[in-house]
Motif scaffolding. Structure first.
Motif, mmCIF file in Angstrom:
data_model
loop_
_atom_site.group_PDB
_atom_site.id
_atom_site.type_symbol
_atom_site.label_atom_id
_atom_site.label_comp_id
_atom_site.label_asym_id
_atom_site.label_seq_id
_atom_site.Cartn_x
_atom_site.Cartn_y
_atom_site.Cartn_z
ATOM 1 N N ARG A 91 0.840 -1.195 0.000
ATOM 2 C CA ARG A 91 0.000 0.000 0.000
ATOM 3 C C ARG A 91 0.880 1.252 0.000
ATOM 4 N NH1 ARG A 91 -4.452 -0.675 4.666
ATOM 5 N NH2 ARG A 91 -2.756 -1.742 5.778
ATOM 6 N N VAL A 92 0.327 2.325 -0.495
ATOM 7 C CA VAL A 92 1.014 3.604 -0.454
ATOM 8 C C VAL A 92 0.950 4.140 0.974
ATOM 9 C CG1 VAL A 92 0.977 5.994 -1.299
ATOM 10 C CG2 VAL A 92 0.430 4.100 -2.857
ATOM 11 N N VAL A 93 2.043 4.714 1.447
ATOM 12 C CA VAL A 93 2.088 5.312 2.781
ATOM 13 C C VAL A 93 2.342 6.808 2.640
ATOM 14 C CG1 VAL A 93 3.310 5.415 4.991
ATOM 15 C CG2 VAL A 93 2.899 3.196 3.884
ATOM 16 N N VAL A 94 1.478 7.610 3.258
ATOM 17 C CA VAL A 94 1.690 9.050 3.364
ATOM 18 C C VAL A 94 2.135 9.296 4.801
ATOM 19 C CG1 VAL A 94 0.711 11.350 3.064
ATOM 20 C CG2 VAL A 94 -0.144 9.437 1.676
ATOM 21 N N PRO A 125 -8.660 2.326 -0.181
ATOM 22 C CA PRO A 125 -8.156 1.124 0.503
ATOM 23 C C PRO A 125 -6.683 0.833 0.241
ATOM 24 C CG PRO A 125 -10.272 0.705 -0.548
ATOM 25 C CD PRO A 125 -9.791 2.020 -1.061
ATOM 26 N N HIS A 126 -6.094 1.483 -0.754
ATOM 27 C CA HIS A 126 -4.700 1.225 -1.113
ATOM 28 C C HIS A 126 -3.729 2.222 -0.480
ATOM 29 C CE1 HIS A 126 -6.336 -1.560 -4.018
ATOM 30 N NE2 HIS A 126 -7.069 -0.582 -4.538
ATOM 31 N N VAL A 127 -4.239 3.093 0.404
ATOM 32 C CA VAL A 127 -3.412 4.157 0.978
ATOM 33 C C VAL A 127 -3.514 4.143 2.499
ATOM 34 C CG1 VAL A 127 -2.978 6.648 1.030
ATOM 35 C CG2 VAL A 127 -3.771 5.563 -1.098
ATOM 36 N N VAL A 128 -2.382 4.334 3.163
ATOM 37 C CA VAL A 128 -2.311 4.412 4.619
ATOM 38 C C VAL A 128 -1.743 5.776 4.992
ATOM 39 C CG1 VAL A 128 -1.333 3.428 6.730
ATOM 40 C CG2 VAL A 128 -1.918 1.933 4.804
ATOM 41 N N ILE A 198 5.511 7.207 0.191
ATOM 42 C CA ILE A 198 6.233 5.942 0.090
ATOM 43 C C ILE A 198 5.407 4.986 -0.764
ATOM 44 C CG2 ILE A 198 7.167 4.001 1.403
ATOM 45 C CD1 ILE A 198 7.444 5.994 3.785
ATOM 46 N N ASP A 199 6.026 4.375 -1.765
ATOM 47 C CA ASP A 199 5.275 3.539 -2.701
ATOM 48 C C ASP A 199 5.011 2.145 -2.140
ATOM 49 O OD1 ASP A 199 7.543 1.941 -3.158
ATOM 50 O OD2 ASP A 199 8.064 2.941 -5.035
ATOM 51 N N PRO A 200 4.205 1.321 -2.819
ATOM 52 C CA PRO A 200 3.861 -0.003 -2.277
ATOM 53 C C PRO A 200 5.060 -0.935 -2.091
ATOM 54 C CG PRO A 200 2.259 0.648 -3.938
ATOM 55 C CD PRO A 200 3.386 1.646 -4.002
ATOM 56 N N GLN A 201 6.184 -0.610 -2.737
ATOM 57 C CA GLN A 201 7.403 -1.405 -2.559
ATOM 58 C C GLN A 201 8.247 -0.903 -1.392
ATOM 59 O OE1 GLN A 201 6.486 -0.219 -5.882
ATOM 60 N NE2 GLN A 201 5.343 -2.152 -5.828
ATOM 61 N N GLY A 202 7.722 0.080 -0.653
ATOM 62 C CA GLY A 202 8.427 0.589 0.513
ATOM 63 C C GLY A 202 9.528 1.572 0.187
ATOM 64 N N LEU A 236 -3.913 12.886 -5.278
ATOM 65 C CA LEU A 236 -3.394 12.652 -6.633
ATOM 66 C C LEU A 236 -2.034 11.942 -6.587
ATOM 67 C CD1 LEU A 236 -4.324 16.049 -8.330
ATOM 68 C CD2 LEU A 236 -5.243 13.793 -8.923
ATOM 69 N N VAL A 237 -1.150 12.371 -5.694
ATOM 70 C CA VAL A 237 0.155 11.726 -5.598
ATOM 71 C C VAL A 237 -0.010 10.278 -5.115
ATOM 72 C CG1 VAL A 237 2.417 11.774 -4.504
ATOM 73 C CG2 VAL A 237 1.329 13.910 -5.192
ATOM 74 N N ALA A 238 -0.826 10.070 -4.095
ATOM 75 C CA ALA A 238 -1.041 8.718 -3.578
ATOM 76 C C ALA A 238 -1.671 7.820 -4.643
ATOM 77 C CB ALA A 238 -1.928 8.768 -2.336
ATOM 78 N N ARG A 239 -2.632 8.358 -5.378
ATOM 79 C CA ARG A 239 -3.274 7.565 -6.428
ATOM 80 C C ARG A 239 -2.284 7.199 -7.533
ATOM 81 N NH1 ARG A 239 -7.264 10.971 -7.839
ATOM 82 N NH2 ARG A 239 -8.595 10.254 -6.132
ATOM 83 N N HIS A 240 -1.400 8.131 -7.861
ATOM 84 C CA HIS A 240 -0.350 7.878 -8.859
ATOM 85 C C HIS A 240 0.517 6.698 -8.430
ATOM 86 C CE1 HIS A 240 3.064 8.661 -11.542
ATOM 87 N NE2 HIS A 240 3.841 8.650 -10.472
ATOM 88 N N LEU A 241 0.920 6.660 -7.159
ATOM 89 C CA LEU A 241 1.777 5.599 -6.661
ATOM 90 C C LEU A 241 1.036 4.270 -6.538
ATOM 91 C CD1 LEU A 241 3.820 7.522 -3.949
ATOM 92 C CD2 LEU A 241 4.576 6.833 -6.231
ATOM 93 N N ALA A 242 -0.250 4.335 -6.313
ATOM 94 C CA ALA A 242 -1.036 3.103 -6.140
ATOM 95 C C ALA A 242 -1.389 2.454 -7.471
ATOM 96 C CB ALA A 242 -2.333 3.409 -5.379
ATOM 97 N N ALA A 243 -1.285 3.204 -8.565
ATOM 98 C CA ALA A 243 -1.712 2.694 -9.879
ATOM 99 C C ALA A 243 -0.812 1.549 -10.351
ATOM 100 C CB ALA A 243 -1.676 3.839 -10.890
#
Length: 243
Positions: A91-94, A125-128, A198-202, A236-243
């Motif tokens: 998941r994306v982390v802010v 659901p893809h962002v924390v 932080i992207d889903p790959q950490g 927008l930034v979080a959605r970009h990373l979650a795509a």
């Protein structure tokens, strides 16, 4: 306690300059941080998400950072549950740094987070959303839980305000290059206000610099249109990373 993957002395991080002024509020007996509300427009940095306009990137002082693994840690959230950064892979982390007794910028960022969660829509659901405590005098779970309730951050299902022992928190601050000065138990903490994406790959991918302005009485605020823009930008930034 802190996890083994914390690192210190990292190389330079690309950070857009923010201008800070220390305000001594003699009548209240505390020191807070002031950040200029507007950043002069400049050329668009390469590597920014196409969905984020240049004007919005300038407002957020948004910059890409070298793609490196975010320093790991394990702390305790407002519900008393241990949480590691590694457990959030996928998941994306802010990530922000907050004072649970703050009356200045932290409530503004809290509103931006709740707006961003709403703006995420199907991507939510893809962002924390995480915050790490910067107040050495208020380290208890009850402190971060109280702030969570006061700022209505309970409306974000994946919100965690993390705390721990002073040494473990200080190690996280150092790993993320966060400057902290706590004048005393009844003072707002002077600290760097930096928001990591932080992207889903950490991996660290983007850095933003939240801001506030102050009225004549010293109270912090951000105009409603800028608050809304910040929420949209974070989403927008979080959605970009979650795509």
């Amino acid at each position: 306690m802190s996890g083994p993957s914390l690192r210190r002395g990292r190389g330079p991080v690309i950070i857009a300059a923010a201008v800070a002024v220390l305000l001594v509020a003699a009548s209240a007996g505390y020191v807070v941080i002031r950040v200029r509300q507007h950043q002069a427009a400049g050329p668009r940095e390469s590597g920014l998400p196409a969905s984020v306009s240049t004007s919005l990137a300038n407002l957020m002082q948004l910059s890409p950072v070298p793609v490196t693994s975010a320093p790991g840690f394990t702390l305790t959230d407002q519900g008393g549950q241990a949480m590691s950064l590694a457990s959030l892979r996928g998941r994306v982390v802010v990530l922000e740094f907050m004072d649970p007794h703050c009356t200045d910028i932290c409530p503004i960022v809290s509103q931006e987070f709740t707006d961003a969660y709403r703006d995420l829509g199907a991507s939510a659901p893809h962002v924390v959303f995480l915050a790490v405590n910067v107040n050495r005098y208020h380290l208890q779970v009850a402190d971060v839980a109280a702030f969570t309730g006061e700022q209505r951050l309970t409306t974000i299902p994946a919100w965690h305000f993390l705390t721990g022992s002073y040494p473990s928190l200080r190690a996280v601050w150092q790993a993320y290059q966060i400057e902290v000065d706590a004048p005393g138990p009844d003072a707002d903490v002077i600290h760097s206000s930096q928001m990591y994406f932080i992207d889903p790959q950490g991996r660290e991918r983007f850095l933003a610099n939240p801001m506030v302005d102050h009225n004549a009485s010293g109270s912090s605020y951000l105009p409603a249109n800028q608050l809304a823009s910040w929420g949209q930008g974070i989403a927008l930034v979080a959605r970009h990373l979650a795509a």
